[in-house]
Scaffold this motif. Structure first.
Motif, PDB file in Angstrom:
ATOM      1  N   HIS A 165       0.838  -1.665   0.364  1.00 42.36           N
ATOM      2  CA  HIS A 165       0.344   0.632  -0.282  1.00 42.36           C
ATOM      3  C   HIS A 165       0.690   1.677  -0.015  1.00 42.36           C
ATOM      4  O   HIS A 165       0.691   2.160  -0.912  1.00 42.36           O
ATOM      5  N   ASP A 193      -5.825   8.420  -0.169  1.00 40.59           N
ATOM      6  CA  ASP A 193      -5.775   7.025  -0.997  1.00 40.59           C
ATOM      7  C   ASP A 193      -7.040   7.169  -2.609  1.00 40.59           C
ATOM      8  O   ASP A 193      -7.036   6.162  -3.010  1.00 40.59           O
ATOM      9  N   ASP A 245       0.218   7.685   6.182  1.00 38.23           N
ATOM     10  CA  ASP A 245      -0.963   7.163   5.974  1.00 38.23           C
ATOM     11  C   ASP A 245      -1.935   6.911   7.535  1.00 38.23           C
ATOM     12  O   ASP A 245      -1.282   6.458   8.626  1.00 38.23           O
ATOM     13  N   ILE A 261      -3.868   5.753  -4.158  1.00 35.73           N
ATOM     14  CA  ILE A 261      -3.343   4.337  -4.478  1.00 35.73           C
ATOM     15  C   ILE A 261      -3.671   3.468  -6.045  1.00 35.73           C
ATOM     16  O   ILE A 261      -2.243   2.983  -6.310  1.00 35.73           O
TER      17      ILE A 261
HETATM   18 FE    FE Z   1      -3.143   4.679   2.784  1.00 28.08          FE
END
Ligand code: FE
Ligand code: ZN
Ligand code: ZN
Length: 703
Positions: A455, A686, A478, A689
C-alpha cells in the motif's frame, strides 16, 4: 492539391475543436477537411495561408481542450471548400474523454436574458461548457453516443448545430426547452427551499441534498434525516462576496472544474462542527444559478445525496432519497457515469486533491513507460480506479469506500465503462497486498494475472511518478495498509534507488487491542500505548486485560492511528464517527502560535503520547506541539537518509498530508536542503493508490 495533414491528440473531442478549426479555416481561406477519429482530431488543409492557419491552430486551441500531441506532415488534399466530415469510429481508440465543465459566461448571459430563446432553460450549454464524462457512453464523442441521444434536435437547434459561424456549431449536447431534457418542477423546488424544506436535486454527476444554509433549523433537520451528526456539509455560495480567499483559491473556485474548496474559517458553525475548514463551491450547473437567482439565496447546503455509506445516487431519486426530502427535483436525462464533486484544499500555495472527481476525472496522467492494459484497482477507502493506455494512466473519478454492495457495483461498472470508452483491453490487474480488500477481490475477479503492491509503496510511487522522479526518499504518513511483515503499516520512510525500495524508518509498532475497535474508540489505543510506560487511564481495564493475556492484539505503525490516539488523549475525539475525524479535529484544535515540540526519542509513539499526557498545557498548545514534534523528527530523518544514501529528493505522500500543518511544516523545514516533491495531479490519500499501483509494477519488491 499539395497541403498538410495535422493530427491533434489529447482532450480534443467534445470541446468545440471542429467548429473552431472550421472557423479558422474560413478566416485563412483554407481548403480541406476536419474530422474526429479515435485518436483525436484529423485535419487536412491546403491553401496559400496554410502555415499561418496551422500556427493559429497551435497557438490558441479552444478553452476546454488539452492538447498532448500536435503533428504536421505533407499530404495530398482535395481542393474542395473546407468541410466537417463524419466521425470515424474505426481503429484503436486514443482520444480522451472530456470533463464536465461549468456553464460558461456566454451561456449564463443567455440564461438570464428574457429575449433569449433559452431564457431560464436549465440545460443550456455550448461547445465550451456543459457535461461530457457523465453523459458519454463511448468515443468518438457524438450525440448518438451520449445520454442526449433520446432528445432529437428541434429545427432551431439543428440550424445552430449546422451553422459553422454559430457558437453551438456541432455542440453535441445542444438543446432547448422545446427539444431537450426538462426538470419536473423548478418553481416548487425554490419554494420548498425558501420555506426551510429539504430538496433532492438531480444534477450533473448525481443527486444532491440541499437546504437553505442560512436556516439553522433546516440544516439541523437535514442532519437528523440523514443520520449525519458530525460530518461536515459542503456549501454552495452565490458568489465570492463574504469569503476570505487568496488569488489561488479564487481562481480554483471560479475555474471550469468548480471543485469544493476547503477554506480556513474561525466559525464553521453547524455546517462543519468543530473544524477549522469549510467546504465551499460556486454554482456550476445552470440549475444552480437558477435556484440562487429565483430563490434569492446566499448559501445553500449542497451535500452528496446518498444513503449511509452508499455512493451518491444517480437514478431513482425519489426511491433512494425521497424519505429524507420534502421535494425531489428530477430531470429526464440519464446520468451515465456517477461523478461526485471534487474536493480541493490549497496548501503551501498549491491545490491538493482530497477528492478527485467532477471537473478533473478522467483527465489522464502521463507516465514514462508503456502502461497499456494495466489496471490499478486501488485500496479499500476512497477507492478510484486507474487504467493504463499507452504512456498514460487514466485515473477514474472517486468511487468511494468499498464497504458495501453499491460501491463495489460502482467500481465494476466504472471499470467496464472505461475499458469500453477508452478502447483498452485489460492485461494485468494490480491490487493492494491486503487479501481482504474488496478491491483485491475485484482484481482477482477479472481473470487476469494479478500483481500485488504494498500500500505505502503505491503511495510513494504515485508521488514520484507525477513528479517524474525515480530516486528519492518517500515520507509516507498514512492511515493503514498491509505491510510485507504482516503488520499494519502507515508511518513509513522509504528510500527508492535504481528501482529498489527499502524501508528506512518507521514508527515503532503500537499495540491495537481488538484491532479496528481502536479506530472507532481511539482512547483504547492511547491507553494501550501508554501502558508500556506504566501509565493507566480510567475505565480501560478491558484493554489492559487483553494486553496482559496477549489476545487479539494487532500491531500498527500507522501515523493516522497516532493522530487518533493523540486526539483522544487530548479529549478532542473519543468516538470517531467518520474516517479521519480525529486527525481533522486535532489539526483544527492546534494553536497556530505554538512553535515548539517535545524533546523525545523519534518514532516512538509511547514517548510522544507520554509527553502529551504529562504536559499540563491546554489542548490547543499540546495539539500544536504534537504536530511540531512529528515535523521535526521527519525532517531530521529525511536529512540523515539523504546524506547516508546520497539522495536529493523527498516525496511527501499518504493521507496524513491532507493536514496543512504537517505538509507546510515539513516543506518549510526541508525545501532549502533537498528537493521536495508533493502531489499535484493525484490525491495524497488513498484516491491516488490505483495510479501508484500501476507505477509500482515498474520497480522491484521491497527489500
Ligand atoms: Fe493509504
Ligand atoms: Zn456555454
Ligand atoms: Zn431545441
Amino acid at each position: 492539391m499539395t497541403g498538410k495533414r495535422v493530427r491533434i491528440t489529447g482532450t480534443v473531442q467534445g470541446v468545440g475543436f471542429r467548429p473552431f478549426v472550421y472557423n479558422l479555416a474560413q478566416q485563412f481561406q483554407i481548403k480541406g477537411t476536419v474530422r474526429n477519429d479515435a485518436n483525436g482530431v484529423d485535419i487536412c488543409a491546403a491553401g496559400p495561408e496554410t502555415v499561418e492557419f496551422i500556427e493559429a491552430l497551435h497557438a490558441s486551441p479552444p478553452p476546454l481542450a488539452i492538447v498532448t500531441s500536435f503533428t504536421v506532415e505533407d499530404a495530398e488534399v482535395a481542393g474542395t471548400p473546407f468541410t466537417i466530415l463524419e466521425s470515424d469510429g474505426r481503429g484503436q481508440k486514443r482520444a480522451d474523454i472530456g470533463i464536465d465543465a461549468a456553464v460558461c459566461e456566454d451561456c449564463l448571459r443567455e440564461l438570464f436574458d428574457p429575449q433569449d430563446r433559452r431564457y431560464l432553460y436549465p440545460f443550456i450549454n455550448c461547445t465550451h461548457c456543459g457535461p461530457r464524462y457523465t453523459i458519454i457512453r463511448g468515443l468518438p464523442y457524438d450525440r448518438a453516443s451520449t445520454s442526449m441521444a433520446p432528445f432529437p434536435l428541434c429545427p432551431q437547434c439543428r440550424v445552430e448545430y449546422e451553422t459553422p459561424s454559430d457558437r453551438r456549431f456541432h455542440a453535441q449536447g445542444n438543446c432547448c426547452a422545446d427539444c431537450g431534457p426538462r426538470y419536473n418542477d423548478l418553481p416548487r423546488a425554490v419554494r420548498t427551499l425558501q420555506e426551510g424544506g429539504i430538496v433532492v436535486i438531480k444534477g450533473i454527476g448525481g443527486y444532491h441534498l440541499a437546504c437553505n444554509a442560512a436556516d439553522g433549523h433546516a440544516v439541523q433537520r437535514l442532519r437528523e434525516r440523514k443520520h449525519r451528526d458530525e460530518k461536515p456539509f459542503a456549501l454552495m455560495v452565490s458568489g465570492l462576496a463574504g469569503l476570505t480567499v487568496n488569488d489561488t483559491e479564487a481562481r480554483l473556485l471560479q475555474g471550469v472544474e468548480r471543485p469544493i474548496l476547503l477554506l480556513d474559517t474561525d466559525r464553521p458553525g453547524p455546517v462543519a462542527p468543530g473544524l477549522c475548514t469549510l467546504g465551499v463551491m460556486l454554482p456550476y450547473a445552470p440549475v444552480h444559478h437558477l435556484l440562487f437567482r429565483l430563490g434569492g439565496f446566499e448559501r445553500l447546503v449542497m451535500t452528496s445525496g446518498n444513503r449511509m455509506s452508499e455512493p451518491m445516487a444517480v437514478t431513482d431519486g425519489t426511491r433512494v432519497l425521497g424519505n429524507i426530502a420534502d421535494f425531489v427535483l428530477e430531470h429526464d436525462r440519464e446520468i451515465v457515469t456517477r461523478n461526485d464533486d471534487s474536493v480541493v484544499r490549497v496548501m503551501a500555495g498549491a491545490p491538493v486533491f482530497l477528492r478527485r472527481a467532477r471537473g478533473f476525472a478522467p483527465a489522464p496522467v502521463p507516465v514514462d513507460f508503456d502502461a497499456d492494459g494495466l489496471v490499478g484497482c486501488g485500496a479499500m477507502l476512497k477507492n478510484a480506479l486507474a487504467i493504463g493506455r499507452g504512456q498514460q494512466v487514466v485515473l477514474s473519478q472517486h468511487i468511494g469506500d468499498l464497504s458495501n454492495e453499491e460501491t463495489y457495483e460502482s467500481l465494476a461498472r466504472t471499470a467496464e465503462h472505461l475499458f469500453h470508452t477508452l478502447g483498452v483491453t485489460p492485461r494485468t490487474a494490480v491490487c493492494d497486498l491486503h487479501p481482504d480488500y474488496l478491491s483485491t477481490r475485484f482484481a482477482e475477479s477479472l481473470g487476469l494475472p494479478v500483481i500485488r503492491i504494498q500500500h505505502h509503496l503505491a503511495h510513494a510511487c504515485a508521488c514520484l511518478a507525477e513528479n517524474s522522479v525515480k530516486d528519492a526518499i518517500a515520507v509516507v504518513y498514512d492511515g493503514a495498509g498491509h505491510g510485507t511483515d504482516g503488520h499494519t503499516w502507515g508511518g513509513e520512510i522509504f528510500a527508492l534507488r535504481k528501482g529498489q525500495p527499502s524501508r528506512e524508518r518507521h514508527l515503532a509498532y503500537m499495540p491495537m487491542p481488538g484491532g479496528d475497535a481502536c479506530v472507532e474508540h481511539p482512547l483504547r489505543l492511547a491507553a494501550a500505548v501508554l501502558y508500556s510506560k506504566g501509565i493507566t487511564l480510567k475505565d480501560m481495564d478491558p484493554v489492559y486485560s487483553m494486553l496482559e493475556a496477549n489476545v487479539n492484539i494487532h500491531y500498527t505503525s500507522g501515523m493516522g492511528r497516532l493522530f487518533d490516539a493523540a486526539a483522544a488523549l487530548l479529549g478532542l475525539c473519543t468516538h470517531q464517527t467518520f474516517e479521519g475525524q480525529a486527525p481533522m479535529l486535532l489539526e483544527s484544535a492546534a494553536n497556530a502560535g505554538t512553535f515548539d515540540g517535545y524533546d523525545i526519542p523519534p518514532f516512538e509513539p509511547a514517548a510522544l503520547l507520554e509527553a502529551l499526557y504529562r504536559d499540563p498545557s491546554s489542548a490547543p498548545v499540546r495539539a500544536a506541539r504534537f504536530q511540531n514534534t512529528l515535523v521535526q523528527e521527519a525532517a531530521d530523518a529525511v536529512l540523515e537518509i539523504a546524506a547516508r544514501l546520497n539522495l536529493g529528493a523527498v516525496a511527501l505522500t499518504g493521507g496524513c498530508f491532507q493536514n496543512k500543518r504537517l505538509l507546510e511544516g515539513l516543506i518549510q523545514k526541508l525545501q532549502d536542503r533537498i528537493l521536495v516533491l508533493r502531489h499535484r495531479r493525484v490525491p495524497a490519500n488513498d484516491g491516488g493508490i490505483a495510479f501508484g499501483q500501476i507505477v509500482a509494477t515498474q520497480i522491484k519488491e521491497m527489500s
